[in-house]
Design an enzyme around this catalytic site. Structure first.
Site, mmCIF file in Angstrom:
data_model
loop_
_atom_site.group_PDB
_atom_site.id
_atom_site.type_symbol
_atom_site.label_atom_id
_atom_site.label_comp_id
_atom_site.label_asym_id
_atom_site.label_seq_id
_atom_site.Cartn_x
_atom_site.Cartn_y
_atom_site.Cartn_z
ATOM 1 C CB THR A 1 8.635 32.730 4.674
ATOM 2 O OG1 THR A 1 9.220 31.904 3.673
ATOM 3 C CG2 THR A 1 9.470 32.688 5.924
ATOM 4 C CE LYS B 1 10.587 28.932 4.941
ATOM 5 N NZ LYS B 1 11.432 29.985 4.230
ATOM 6 C CB THR C 1 18.077 21.991 2.272
ATOM 7 O OG1 THR C 1 17.699 22.292 3.609
ATOM 8 C CG2 THR C 1 18.931 20.760 2.281
ATOM 9 C CD GLU D 1 9.146 33.668 -3.208
ATOM 10 O OE1 GLU D 1 9.222 33.870 -1.980
ATOM 11 O OE2 GLU D 1 9.913 34.159 -4.034
ATOM 12 C CG ASN E 1 10.548 37.400 -4.782
ATOM 13 O OD1 ASN E 1 10.944 37.204 -3.638
ATOM 14 N ND2 ASN E 1 10.206 36.432 -5.601
ATOM 15 C CB SER F 1 5.444 46.575 0.773
ATOM 16 O OG SER F 1 4.921 45.610 -0.124
#
Lengths: 405, 405
Positions: B153, B178, B189, B276, B400, B405
């Site tokens: 993702t 992932k 997980t 991230e 995030n 968007s």
């Protein structure tokens, strides 16, 4: 950046309290950074302190002094937390109290020290000690606003509260606070100082303060980090004309406790409104729990979720993240089909599923406001709890990445 | 942005596993987003799932199917988590399984569905169903790398692991995973799929997987948010030539369990390296606790502290924030004078105070690296625990805030 927060209202002097504020050049030259608060003889004071196991030296000293004597002076510095400073920190906090005691003509135990700022660096005693002498020269009853300004660290706005308690012969209650980051008070607060002229004994002050703190400072969070220096103090100068409040059974106690709670709630909310980088003030209201503790647990889990906080920053009604936070809050046997979530007045989740009549436009309209309320109904009891928090913005990262630079 | 993480190594085919990867246009056109994994008849599989109370529909369906039948197919989509989608979500997950079953000639219970992506939006079945048919057309044993790529993702890098277990007749163990945000697996997980040709029964697979997950996926955190969709699957295709592993008492079990743990640890660390916005890969090692649980508690408290994470982003050796996090971790009766903290090899706190020989330059040198280890010794026992995490950067907030968007 503060959300819906202006400079504090007029802070009424409390007869019996005088404040001296100076720029001692502790961390930065020319910035007010030292406050001396003088209390009339006969004053009574109580306090609650951080539950962080690493308690700063001034917290340990203030707590010991409170048990040993009736306070006459509070000495508060910003710039340095005097936490994680070992034996030296303890000696420095005690030396500050001795200096105040020498100049003020009281015992060192009658002085309570408070510090806020960077952890782990020693107090600059070569500047603090002369600053104390200077502060004695400018003690005045009108010093509350200057003190509220001086105790700030990353706070963008000075924070204060003041009221005349009409039901109690016009007694005055005035308080100031500071705090903006490292905010998740755990049975305590960031620095907050409240005073009233209403005569009241320590047990009464203590009951009123603890009750108020539980519903205010203990219900806010910015980043989940409990400070090493949190403290809230409530003083009665006993200069008022009412008969002393000697017991919580006194019929006047509820009015007093309510006033203290109003003050603490206003000050606690002011901290969240001025949270580091905050662009939104968020009220999390969780109802329908089996007890208050589980409502609080759900509210804090949502409040601490970086994903919820960044969605709030983006104004994105990403209710899936709220739902995921409720789901991981560790509530035993939570039945999802009983869970309802409202964003403001808009029902977004009903029975654990997206509400059939919900549209993203409705959610976006609520999130466009700078003040957002999230209601979670757990549907398994009658308890409820409210927590206030802020969003997570670029500026939170910037402020905390640059804090020591 | 991934820290010290390159594209995965060569992912060896596992005899008995074929993968079909297609771009079904689920969320964005042209991006591989659907994986069909076909398992040879006679395969055995076990899985662990998220403990989030809000479990996604595919998690509930996969768990029920695993109990009812031996799996022959896994169907995995990205773009949509199919979580918080109510009855419709359940029907969609079951319909996906029926479609696979019809085309693959097995019962729907022999199909396990997995989804990852945005929570709360329904699966686009009009594109998913044709995608399944397309995936059947391109099943191949070499599909692992394409599958690792397709299940991403916000992951910036595909993540995989592969080894030949020499001690076990050259059995092959290959896995993909992932995950990048909403990472704080709780007894489970993010998505991870591992397969071996070594014949092994479900109890043996289960013992190996649970042991491995506890020390790997359950020891990472990016943001403390446990996903609604976490799942880890371990398959044995029984195509290898060894005698089947039927018991954890088999002398070959330790070698197998160790291989599964190596794979899970590599995959779990890959998730943190690709967290991230991560600019640093951080190992938190806590020793000297009374039990593993309290070591883990201290490590996770540090790992979740936004103040520690922003200091790590800034490369600021702000040990006061680490100390404050240890102090608020809720360890009963923690004696500060026994606490020692190292940043890499540099001792920064000894006996609860700044180490006398510590200089900011030493700390800054450690923090200048992209991989940082923080050791906390509690000095009250023999237990220890290791947790891996990332820092908190502007990009975490950006990713995030902009996710939908």
């Amino acid at each position: 950046m503060a959300v819906g927060l202006n400079e504090p209202p007029v802070l009424r002097p409390v007869p019996g309290v005088r404040l001296g504020v100076v720029a001692a050049g502790l961390r930065k030259p020319g910035r007010p950074d030292l406050v001396l608060m003088s209390l009339a003889a006969g004053s009574r004071a109580v306090a609650v302190f951080t539950r962080n196991a690493f308690r700063a030296a001034p917290v340990r000293v203030a707590e010991a002094h409170l048990q040993a004597a009736t306070p006459r002076y509070l000495v508060i510095n910003t710039g340095f937390a005097n936490a994680g400073t070992g034996e030296q920190g303890q000696r420095d906090a005690e030396a500050s109290c001795r200096e105040v005691a020498d100049l003020g003509g009281c015992s060192p135990e009658a002085v309570l020290p408070f510090s806020t700022g960077v952890i782990g660096e020693p107090l600059p005693m070569d500047r603090l000690i002369p600053g104390i002498a200077d502060a004695f020269q400018c003690l005045e009853v009108e010093g509350w606003a200057a003190a509220a300004d001086a105790i700030r660290t990353t706070d963008t706005v000075a924070k204060g509260y003041s009221e005349v308690i009409e039901e109690l012969d016009g007694a005055i209650l005035t308080g100031i606070t500071k705090g903006s980051g490292m905010i998740r008070p755990d049975m305590a607060t960031m620095l907050a100082f409240l005073a009233t002229d209403l005569p009241a004994t320590e047990p009464v002050l203590d009951a009123a303060l603890r009750r108020a703190v539980d519903g205010s400072f203990n219900r806010i969070t910015v980043d989940g980090d409990t400070s090493t220096n949190d403290a809230a103090v409530l003083v009665s100068t006993h200069t008022g004309h009412s008969a002393p409040l000697k017991s919580t059974d006194d019929p006047r106690f509820p009015a007093f406790a309510a006033a203290v709670e109003r003050a603490c709630t206003a000050l606690a909310q002011a901290i969240v409104r001025d949270a580091e980088g905050a662009t939104r003030f968020v009220t999390l209201h969780v109802s329908g729990g089996r007890d208050e503790a589980e409502c609080e647990q759900v509210a804090f889990t949502i409040a601490h979720s970086p994903l919820v906080k960044t969605a709030l920053f983006a104004g994105d009604p990403n209710w899936g993240r709220i739902l995921a936070a409720v789901g991981r809050a560790g509530i035993d046997g939570l039945d999802l089909t009983g869970v309802t979530i409202h964003l403001g007045e808009v029902c977004i989740v009903r029975g654990g599923e997206p509400a059939v009549d919900y549209t993203e436009e409705q959610g976006a309209a609520v999130m466009a406001e700078s003040e957002v309320t999230i209601h979670v109904a757990l549907g398994r009891g009658d308890a409820e709890a409210t927590v206030w928090t802020s969003d997570l913005s670029y500026d939170y990262v910037r402020i905390n990445a640059e804090y020591r630079s």
